[in-house]
Structure formats: C-alpha cells, structure tokens
Scaffold this active site. Structure first.
Site, PDB file in Angstrom:
ATOM      1  N   GLU A  67       0.831  -1.214   0.000  1.00 46.64           N
ATOM      2  CA  GLU A  67       0.000   0.000   0.000  1.00 46.64           C
ATOM      3  C   GLU A  67       0.869   1.270   0.000  1.00 46.64           C
ATOM      4  O   GLU A  67       0.808   2.093   0.913  1.00 46.64           O
ATOM      5  CB  GLU A  67      -0.947   0.014   1.199  1.00 46.64           C
ATOM      6  CG  GLU A  67      -1.930  -1.143   1.160  1.00 46.64           C
ATOM      7  CD  GLU A  67      -3.027  -1.082   2.202  1.00 46.64           C
ATOM      8  OE1 GLU A  67      -4.096  -1.674   1.981  1.00 46.64           O
ATOM      9  OE2 GLU A  67      -2.838  -0.450   3.245  1.00 46.64           O
ATOM     10  N   GLU A 113      -5.292  -8.218  -1.240  1.00 48.59           N
ATOM     11  CA  GLU A 113      -6.025  -8.261   0.027  1.00 48.59           C
ATOM     12  C   GLU A 113      -7.489  -7.982  -0.239  1.00 48.59           C
ATOM     13  O   GLU A 113      -7.811  -7.106  -1.034  1.00 48.59           O
ATOM     14  CB  GLU A 113      -5.536  -7.171   1.000  1.00 48.59           C
ATOM     15  CG  GLU A 113      -4.122  -7.307   1.467  1.00 48.59           C
ATOM     16  CD  GLU A 113      -3.713  -6.189   2.439  1.00 48.59           C
ATOM     17  OE1 GLU A 113      -4.597  -5.565   3.063  1.00 48.59           O
ATOM     18  OE2 GLU A 113      -2.506  -5.954   2.551  1.00 48.59           O
TER      19      GLU A 113
HETATM   20  C1  BGP Z   1      -4.413  -2.963   4.846  1.00 49.00           C
HETATM   21  C2  BGP Z   1      -3.088  -3.496   5.295  1.00 49.00           C
HETATM   22  C3  BGP Z   1      -3.107  -4.776   6.043  1.00 49.00           C
HETATM   23  C4  BGP Z   1      -4.376  -5.041   6.782  1.00 49.00           C
HETATM   24  C5  BGP Z   1      -5.636  -4.567   6.149  1.00 49.00           C
HETATM   25  C6  BGP Z   1      -6.859  -4.566   7.027  1.00 49.00           C
HETATM   26  O1  BGP Z   1      -4.392  -1.587   4.926  1.00 49.00           O
HETATM   27  O2  BGP Z   1      -2.207  -3.683   4.201  1.00 49.00           O
HETATM   28  O3  BGP Z   1      -1.921  -4.900   6.744  1.00 49.00           O
HETATM   29  O4  BGP Z   1      -4.304  -5.179   8.112  1.00 49.00           O
HETATM   30  O5  BGP Z   1      -5.510  -3.294   5.601  1.00 49.00           O
HETATM   31  O6  BGP Z   1      -6.834  -3.446   7.879  1.00 49.00           O
HETATM   32  P1  BGP Z   1      -7.066  -3.577   9.412  1.00 49.00           P
HETATM   33  O7  BGP Z   1      -6.121  -4.611   9.890  1.00 49.00           O
HETATM   34  O8  BGP Z   1      -6.782  -2.247   9.984  1.00 49.00           O
HETATM   35  O9  BGP Z   1      -8.483  -3.977   9.574  1.00 49.00           O
END
Ligand code: BGP
Length: 471
Positions: free
Chosen positions: A170, A362
């Site tokens: 990201e 993701e």
């Molecule tokens: C993205 C990241 C991840 C992940 C995901 C979910 O921004 O790359 O590392 O964790 O989001 O976000 P969160 O864990 O805050 O729910």
C-alpha cells in the site's frame, strides 16, 4: 469456467501482524513495536506489553501448523512479508542476521513441502525503528541503499524458493500515514507535500532498483507493485463532483502509474510546477524508473464517494483513507462500506490503465467472531457473514475475468486471524482460522477452523464453481 486453471487462490498476512517474537533470534525493533494502538494511537518510547503485535499470533513458532492448515484449504499462494528488522536489525548494517534469514528458509521450505507458492512483500509497514528514528525513514535518500542491500540479500538467499515478490505494501498510505507507510518519524502535521513527494520518489527509485535486481538475480521471478485500491464514485452527477472524483483517484493511481508505467505522469509534473514543489532527483533516477512492475496488485476492502464539497455529506470510515458515505451501501462493524461490484470496477479500471496482470493482494471482512461448539463437539465460528462477503466479492472477480481482465489470483486478507493494522486489535478478525487470543492478550493461541474454512476449501477445490451453489 471463468477462473483459469492456474488461478492463484490463497490468502495474505504480514510479518508484523502475525509473527510475534519481536526480539527473538536477533530481530531489531520495527516501527510497529512502538505503535501499540496502530495508526489511531501515539507511539511509545519503548515497546509496551499491551502492544498485541509483540506476540502476534505466534506465527514465528507455529508457522508449520499454520501453513499446514492453509494447505488443507488448498492454498496455491501465501502472501506474507519478511520483517526487514529480522534480516537487518537496525537497517543500516553491512551484514545480515543469519538467524533471521534461517527463519524464512524454514517458512519457505514448509510452503514448498505443502505445495504452496510464497508471495513475499519486502516492506509491509515494518521499517526498522532505527531507520525511522535516525534517518527519518524514506524522507532520507540513504534508505534506498539500505533497502537495496536488504533486497540483494534476500533475493540471493531465496533464489530457488520465492518467485513472486512485491516491494511496498500500500505504497500510497505514506500520504496519510507517513510513519506507518514510510517510517517517517517527523510528525505528519509538520510535513509538507514536498516532503511526501520526495519520500515517495525515494520509494519509487528503490522499488525500480529492486525490480532490476530481482530480474538479474532470479530471471524468472516476478515483481509486483501494490497500492491501497480505494477508488471513488462521484457523490452526485454534478460535473464538479466528477472532477473531484478524478482528482481523488489520481491520488491513488499516481503511485501505481509511476511503478507500472515507469515515469511520472504529466498531471503530477504540472501539480509540482503549480505548487512550486521541487523534487530532488539524481542523474539516472528517471531511467531507473523504467524498470516497471511485472504485475500490479492492490488491496480492496471498499469503495468511497467524493464530492467537490465533502462537508455537505456524512463522512465514511475506512481503510486508512475514507471519503463521503455512499447511501446505497451497507457497512461492516468498523464502518467500512461493503461494495462487491466495486472490486469488478477496480479490476477493470486498473486493467484498462495498465494492461498488466493484476493480483488482488487483500480483500476481506473484519468482524467480531464468537467461538461456539458445533454438532460434532468441535470449537468453530459460524461466520456466514464472512462467507457472504467473500463470495459476493469473488463473484465480481469472476465477472471481471469474463470481461477480459487478466487476474492472476486472489488473496483473502488475514487468512488466519492476525492483529489489525489500523487499530492493532485482535477482536477485528478476518481469518478462515480462528486464533484463541483476546484483546487483553489472554488465550491459548490454539487454532480452530471456522465455517468459512470449509467454504473456501470448496471454492478452491472446484476452481470457483461452488460460488454458484446455494451455500
Ligand atoms: C491494509 C493493510 C493490512 C491489513 C488490512 C486490514 O491496509 O495492508 O496490513 O491489516 O488493511 O486493515 P485492518 O487490519 O486495519 O483492519
């Protein structure tokens, strides 16, 4: 059949959110070790016990069991990251930490034994703390050299073990969260746009250099770029809202434009000119950018709306960035708006722009899960809400494939429960596998298969055909 036979079904995690063992075997501290509340809280001078990432889900010791469970679902790809501070504890040393390298050897060997291809992110929100504090992270050009040494080390070491790589997770997050995104220690309210563009430039050069090196060291390997793919819809069809949408999307696409096309787009050069932003570049930087990503990946959790005047509407919550609330969408328990069709739109949008293979790095639903006993006396979670979310999104991936988009694969985020990135919570779970660890740190760390585990297993086994059944 819309999903190609070689479709890379799998899931994703990040080292700092799952490994724990934050000081074991010579690991140095990373920025995450002093961010006990994620991006929503302050940094602490030293690691504090309530930081759930210090122990994570203990993947460092339980990786064998975890990878075995992933293989039972039929995973073909496991996206994970290397903690830079395990390999170079401070980040600026000359010699790597052998014990850190040996750990990932074991992880990759286990993946291989279970027939899973690892996909490795080189930097997933885990800049070594020393680089952040001493050099101000990616604001400093010297980070390029440190990163290059790290890349060279791991490419040589895992030459025969890892084919899929990614540089920065990201990468556009640096704009909103400079510490988490780019290890920048200076508080974000003291940073100018110029500072952030300069840090981005250093990351672009480092990313291109890593791509060049990878192709030299492992000629058949692929390097991906990765952005937080939250695109916008205009809040109304008013032309000024449409223009606001175009600008919001450029703030995302700028990062993949440079990495996928290999040059700064004219809209950014003009913006710099207009705002008197002068980026320091060294001779050869722009040529280096021509080493573009082999594939383009993004995270997708939600879409957002944008308007010329956002104050007229209620604000939405979201994955590090957020816009105006879309009145047509439902939201998760954390207020992230759920938009499966937005994934199809995003895939088409990226493919139209780059014509390169895409990877969904993701996607998933963060929710509170309750452990219950099933009919056979086993502990499980009846996570029909998660199944629905994933199914609806995968059906949209299928539509994109049918429209001709080249989608290489799909990784469900947090395929085993991990500590969340934005809020550092454990009660916000994404996994197919439940980890018995609570918000106060208590729990046995035992793993339990959720209902979605069996559902995803079926999806992979049928190469997506079961998405059309009633389940
Ligand atoms: C993205 C990241 C991840 C992940 C995901 C979910 O921004 O790359 O590392 O964790 O989001 O976000 P969160 O864990 O805050 O729910």
């Amino acid at each position: 059949m819309s999903f190609p036979n070689n479709f890379l079904w799998g899931g994703a995690v990040a080292a700092n959110q799952c490994e724990g063992a934050y000081l074991e075997d010579g690991k140095g501290l990373s920025i995450q070790d002093v961010m006990p509340k994620g991006v929503v809280g302050p940094v602490t001078p030293e690691p504090v016990a309530e930081n759930l990432k210090l122990t994570g889900i203990d993947f460092y010791h339980r990786y064998e069991e975890d990878i075995r469970l992933l293989s039972q679902m039929g995973f073909r790809i496991f996206r994970m990251s290397i903690a830079w501070s395990r390999i170079f504890p401070k980040g600026d040393e000359e010699t790597p930490n052998e014990k850190g390298l040996a750990f990932y050897d074991k992880v990759f060997d286990t993946c291989k034994a279970y027939g899973i291809e690892p996909m490795v992110t080189l930097s997933h929100y885990e800049t070594p703390l020393h680089l952040a504090k001493t050099y101000d992270g990616w604001r400093n050009r010297r980070l390029i050299g440190f990163f290059e040494r790290y890349c060279r080390t791991v490419f040589h070491r895992y030459k025969n073990k890892v084919k899929y790589w990614m540089t920065f997770n990201e990468i556009n997050a640096l704009w909103h969260f400079p510490l988490m995104g780019a290890g920048i220690w200076t508080p974000k309210d003291q940073l100018t746009e110029q500072d952030k563009y300069q840090a981005a430039h250093h990351e672009f050069v480092a990313s291109a250099l890593a791509t060049k090196l990878l192709h030299e060291i492992i000629p058949d390997a692929k390097m991906g770029c990765m952005v937080l793919g939250a695109l916008s819809y205009p809040m109304t069809p008013r032309p000024e809202d449409m223009i606001a949408m175009m600008e919001a999307d450029r703030n995302v696409m700028f990062f993949s434009d440079v990495q996928a096309r290999g040059y700064y787009p004219s809209y950014i050069r003009k913006r710099w000119e207009k705002n008197d932003i002068r980026i320091k570049m060294e001779p050869g930087d722009e040529e280096l950018l021509h080493h573009t990503a082999d594939y383009v990946s993004f995270s997708y959790y939600m879409s957002k709306c944008t308007a010329a005047d956002c104050s007229l509407y209620s604000k939405g919550a979201g994955n590090l960035t957020s816009g105006v609330k879309n009145p047509y969408l439902e939201e998760s328990e954390w207020g992230w708006q759920i938009d499966p069709a937005g994934l199809r739109y995003t895939l088409n949008y990226f493919y139209d722009r780059y014509q390169k293979p895409l990877f969904v790095a993701e996607n998933g639903l963060g929710a509170v899960d309750t452990l219950v006993t099933d009919d056979t006396g086993h502990l499980t979670v009846k996570d029909d809400y998660r199944i629905k979310y994933l199914k609806d999104h995968l059906l949209e991936v299928e539509k994109a494939l049918e429209e001709g988009v080249d989608v290489m694969g799909y990784a469900a985020w947090g395929c085993i429960d991990v500590v969340s990135a934005s809020t550092a919570q454990l009660k916000k779970r994404y996994g197919f596998i439940y980890v018995d660890r609570n918000e106060d740190g208590s729990g046995t760390l035992a793993r339990y298969k959720k209902k979605s585990f069996h559902w995803y297993q079926q999806v992979i086994q049928t190469n997506g055909a079961s998405l059309h059944s009633d389940q």
